[in-house]
Enzyme design. Structure first.
Site, PDB file in Angstrom:
ATOM      1  CD  GLU A  22      -2.930  -0.899   2.395  1.00  0.00           C
ATOM      2  OE1 GLU A  22      -4.029  -0.352   2.202  1.00  0.00           O
ATOM      3  OE2 GLU A  22      -2.545  -1.292   3.520  1.00  0.00           O
ATOM      4  CB  ILE A  73      -7.805   6.547   6.711  1.00  0.00           C
ATOM      5  CG1 ILE A  73      -8.688   5.530   7.438  1.00  0.00           C
ATOM      6  CG2 ILE A  73      -7.323   5.979   5.398  1.00  0.00           C
ATOM      7  CD1 ILE A  73      -9.939   5.130   6.642  1.00  0.00           C
ATOM      8  CE  LYS A  99      -6.154   2.123   2.396  1.00  0.00           C
ATOM      9  NZ  LYS A  99      -5.204   1.713   3.461  1.00  0.00           N
TER      10      LYS A  99
END
Length: 297
Positions: A22, A73, A99
């Site tokens: 990621e 996040i 997300k």
């Protein structure tokens, strides 16, 4: 109830996440930002300086989202909220970070923004100092009514109110002695919004403004907003308001009750931040003494 400015579905493709891939492979993020603020001043003036530029907010959020990768996040949402609250007019903000492509190991049915999101709501909490004074009518009752009215102001929380100090008037025409006090607390309100509330309370007690430094039924002055020791105090001068109050450092009738309400109080004077106790030692305390007892809170 505050007004609102909303920014919806700010879209950024960037790498963030706990997993190693990621942090290498960009994915979609979407952000919703709702700002609580008072836009009435801008509505009257048509002046961008009297509101919050949504372009600035959006660009700050995009900058945060495109920073070097972070894990959560939640962290992104917190940083965006903090950036919004740096705007003077912002009272509170809600930030949602979506997300939709998060690798959660499950399928999220649907389309659009289906998938994980995190929402945070944060309020402004600026320390505030308000000076109170009265020298017409029943002074104690007027000041007690003023404190009750301040406690009813939405977005203002009082922590402490000083004892009363009786002081001879400074400047202006001949007039009766004043009773003075200082209230300290926190507020989420923008300075001009809080100033409007103070003027409304004054008007409710019959305050008029025909003579500068003249006698008055009630006087409420905004002395300081923010914490000068932390560098978060608001500093500006406009036609309607100057912060910190330009004459507070010289006025014993402000300094004495302020020190009584907050023994650790500090005030910015020029480029220095000085203890109020030190300022009071240098001030002219002639004509000021402890007033009658009261229980304002």
């Amino acid at each position: 109830m505050s007004d609102r400015i909303a920014l919806t579905r700010l879209a950024v493709t960037t790498p963030h996440g706990v997993l190693a891939h990621e942090k290498r492979e960009p994915q979609r993020f979407f952000v919703d930002i709702t700002i609580e603020c008072d836009v009435s001043r801008a509505g009257r003036s048509d002046d961008l300086d009297h509101t919050i530029s949504y372009a600035d907010v959006a660009q700050d959020a995009e900058r945060i989202l495109t920073q070097p990768p972070v894990d959560l996040i939640e962290h992104l949402a917190e940083q965006i909220a903090a950036s919004v609250l740096r705007h003077v007019a912002a009272e509170a903000v809600e930030v949602t970070v979506h997300k939709p492509d998060a690798p959660a190991g499950v399928d999220f049915a649907g389309f659009g923004l289906a998938g994980p999101s995190v929402s945070v709501r944060r309020e402004q909490h600026r320390p505030v100092v308000i000076a109170l004074g009265a020298n017409l009518g029943h002074r104690v009752r007027s000041l007690e009514a003023a404190v009750r009215a301040l406690r009813r102001v939405e977005g203002l929380d009082l922590f402490e109110v000083s004892g009363l100090f009786e002081t001879a008037p400074v400047g202006g025409p001949a007039q009766p002695d004043y009773l003075n006090a200082v209230a300290v607390g926190t507020t989420r309100l923008a300075p001009w919004t809080l100033l409007d509330r103070l003027h409304e309370i004054e008007a409710g007690r019959g305050r008029t403004r025909e003579i500068r430094w003249g006698a008055r039924t009630l006087d409420l002055d905004l002395i300081q907003l923010g914490d000068p020791a932390a560098g978060t105090d608001l500093r500006f001068a406009t036609e309607e308001l100057t912060l910190p109050h330009p004459r507070a450092a010289e006025r014993a009738f402000v300094l004495a009750p302020w020190l009584d309400a907050d023994p650790q109080a500090q005030l910015r004077v020029g480029r220095k931040v000085l203890p109020v106790a030190q300022l009071l030692r240098s001030a002219d305390t002639t004509g000021i003494h402890v007033g009658p007892e009261w229980r304002p809170l």
